[in-house]
Design an enzyme around this catalytic site. Sequence first.
Site, PDB file in Angstrom:
ATOM      1  N   GLY A  54      34.862  25.882  -0.572  1.00  8.95           N
ATOM      2  CA  GLY A  54      36.218  25.801  -0.686  1.00  8.95           C
ATOM      3  C   GLY A  54      36.759  26.816   0.028  1.00  8.95           C
ATOM      4  N   CYS A  81      28.389  28.520  -0.995  1.00 13.76           N
ATOM      5  CA  CYS A  81      29.481  29.170  -0.384  1.00 13.76           C
ATOM      6  C   CYS A  81      30.537  29.642  -1.303  1.00 13.76           C
ATOM      7  CB  CYS A  81      30.070  28.166   0.864  1.00 13.76           C
ATOM      8  SG  CYS A  81      30.790  29.136   2.048  1.00 13.76           S
ATOM      9  N   TYR A  82      31.502  28.811  -1.389  1.00 20.67           N
ATOM     10  CA  TYR A  82      32.527  29.188  -2.289  1.00 20.67           C
ATOM     11  C   TYR A  82      31.927  29.356  -3.705  1.00 20.67           C
ATOM     12  CZ  TYR A  82      36.923  29.609  -4.911  1.00 20.67           C
ATOM     13  OH  TYR A  82      37.925  29.700  -5.660  1.00 20.67           O
ATOM     14  N   HIS A 168      25.628  26.385   4.012  1.00 20.17           N
ATOM     15  CA  HIS A 168      25.507  24.857   3.626  1.00 20.17           C
ATOM     16  C   HIS A 168      24.185  24.062   3.550  1.00 20.17           C
ATOM     17  CE1 HIS A 168      30.002  25.085   2.764  1.00 20.17           C
ATOM     18  NE2 HIS A 168      30.055  26.096   3.793  1.00 20.17           N
ATOM     19  N   GLU A 170      23.858  21.384   2.755  1.00 19.45           N
ATOM     20  CA  GLU A 170      23.958  19.867   2.848  1.00 19.45           C
ATOM     21  C   GLU A 170      24.235  19.135   3.957  1.00 19.45           C
ATOM     22  OE1 GLU A 170      25.899  22.120   1.721  1.00 19.45           O
ATOM     23  OE2 GLU A 170      28.201  21.764   1.837  1.00 19.45           O
ATOM     24  N   ASP A 226      33.832   1.790  13.525  1.00 18.52           N
ATOM     25  CA  ASP A 226      34.283   1.629  12.219  1.00 18.52           C
ATOM     26  C   ASP A 226      34.892   0.288  12.004  1.00 18.52           C
ATOM     27  OD1 ASP A 226      33.540   4.160  11.996  1.00 18.52           O
ATOM     28  OD2 ASP A 226      35.219   5.037  11.863  1.00 18.52           O
ATOM     29  N   LYS A 369      29.639   8.438   9.233  1.00 18.92           N
ATOM     30  CA  LYS A 369      29.636   7.548  10.581  1.00 18.92           C
ATOM     31  C   LYS A 369      27.992   7.174  10.750  1.00 18.92           C
ATOM     32  CE  LYS A 369      31.911   6.559  14.304  1.00 18.92           C
ATOM     33  NZ  LYS A 369      33.420   6.381  14.037  1.00 18.92           N
TER      34      LYS A 369
HETATM   35  N1  GLN Z   1      36.552  30.467   1.357  1.00 23.62           N
HETATM   36  C1  GLN Z   1      35.345  31.159   1.376  1.00 23.62           C
HETATM   37  C2  GLN Z   1      35.172  32.243   2.403  1.00 23.62           C
HETATM   38  O1  GLN Z   1      35.707  32.040   3.606  1.00 23.62           O
HETATM   39  C3  GLN Z   1      34.399  30.028   1.241  1.00 23.62           C
HETATM   40  C4  GLN Z   1      34.347  29.251   2.356  1.00 23.62           C
HETATM   41  C5  GLN Z   1      33.469  28.057   2.211  1.00 23.62           C
HETATM   42  O2  GLN Z   1      33.119  27.507   0.931  1.00 23.62           O
HETATM   43  N2  GLN Z   1      33.104  27.231   3.136  1.00 23.62           N
HETATM   44  O3  GLN Z   1      34.076  32.554   2.467  1.00 23.62           O
END
Ligand code: GLN
Length: 513
Positions: A54, A81-82, A168, A170, A226, A369
């Site tokens: 996030g 991440c967040y 990440h 994913e 698309d 895509k």
């Molecule tokens: N905002 C948070 C950071 O900058 C998390 C970023 C993210 O989840 N991609 O570390």
Amino acid sequence: MTETILVVDFGGQYNQLIARRVRECNVYSEIVPYTKALEAIREKQPKGIIFTGGPNSVYLEDSPTISPEVFEQGIPVLGICYGSQLMMHLLGGHVCPAPEREYGKTEVTVDLSSKLFQDVHEKTVCWMSHNDYIERVAPGFTISAHTDNCPAAAVECPERNLYAVQFHPEVLHTQEGTKMLSNFVYRVCGCAGTWKMDSFVENTVRALREKIGDGKVLCALSGGVDSSVAAVMLAKAVGRQLTCVFVDHGLLRKNESEEVSAVFGPDGPYDLNFVRVDARQRFYDKLAGVEEPENKRKIIGQEFIRVFEEEAKKIGRVDFLVQGTIYPDVVESGFGGESTVIKSHHNVGGLPDYVDFKEIVEPLRDLFKDEVRKAGRELGIPEYLVNRQPFPGPGLAIRIIGEVTPEKIKMVQDADAIYREEIANAGIADELGQYFAALTNMRSVGVMGDERTYDYAIALRAVTTTDFMTAESAQIPWEVLGKVTSRIVNEVPHINRVLYDCTGKPPATIEWE
Ligand code: GLN
């Protein structure tokens, strides 16, 4: 109850991708906003929970959060991440701005004894995108991965089944990300993996047929992948109840209007009611003097809809309007749950209040895509069309920085055509996700034939990507770039400089506006 992994949305750009990767492991997954997470957990009794990334910082007031109760349910949690930062923040660790931010591919050293990293290489390339970092881990947690700049790239408390990764897993740029997610789903959550993905094409064609009945359908055909897949899908579902309108807004690539008409027109392989509208001047008039990218996108989106309305009136009754919106458009436009608006896509935002149709149909709205291409192949659309490069709805208008004029369009069309031709000659097109020329609004001094020039700079862009959510600048051989450069400055008047865009996504986007 269906075995489910619940993805809790904290506003990340890749949330749908997380759910998709889990589904690819044959475990059902769905996304809930963080505000409804506890309710959904009670109701669905998931086998595992994943917190998304996030844009916010966990230590700021008003940032999305969740009750720490979530960690007391005996359900495994993976923070990404967040999500990883939030887990640490809530459980007594410390998160703050990182001395070194990380974006893009980063080598991570993992602890091979972690359940999450079974069968992963000890040094593995992961995709990072963060400003903050975990400075101190929460009590009871140990560090299970690090990078040169990030001491806690993954942390875990296996006794409580809590895991967190700063990168990440994913996105496909994380080379062993799918393995890590599958480790979480199978080794940590103990899923059985009995869920099967249905055939998207079959289900969608059936659902479209039911929804549309004997209604009349108007499709906005741009000739891009698309809208072509959407059109052929609708043709399969309702045949000649469908009319395809192709608006030549004068912002297409060189010769594209003719090419699209050849494929979808009466002489092509499809049985569509195909109408081509020459609206070039209308769009040029509307765009005169407009510089701001979001304004340009909105104006084009609105004018598009007007043209369709007019065509619809000529056809008579129209019940449904089809658009080839795909998932990344939805997310970037800020319609994907909690995510930030990166830019509005003409397929998503920019619709005028008054739309003269009963309903808008977007059969590809949940697809990425590569999934659209897969659907296209399933529909029997020829490979050259399925593999066509993505081209944005607002066309060259967003590859011309600042005001759009017919002269600038000609410049970018000619430069782009040379670039595409040389990429094809070099035989490297298949390695690239997308490549194009953009006209910067910058002029600079040059010398040609002993004369001073003060002319525009063209930027060349080429990226490698699979899902278009993240991308890397492609390493085009220098000889190819050299050849393109000399052809462009020689053959396209008013260009005296050629630049190459070395930026990935993030932090840049693939298109320039
Ligand atoms: N905002 C948070 C950071 O900058 C998390 C970023 C993210 O989840 N991609 O570390």
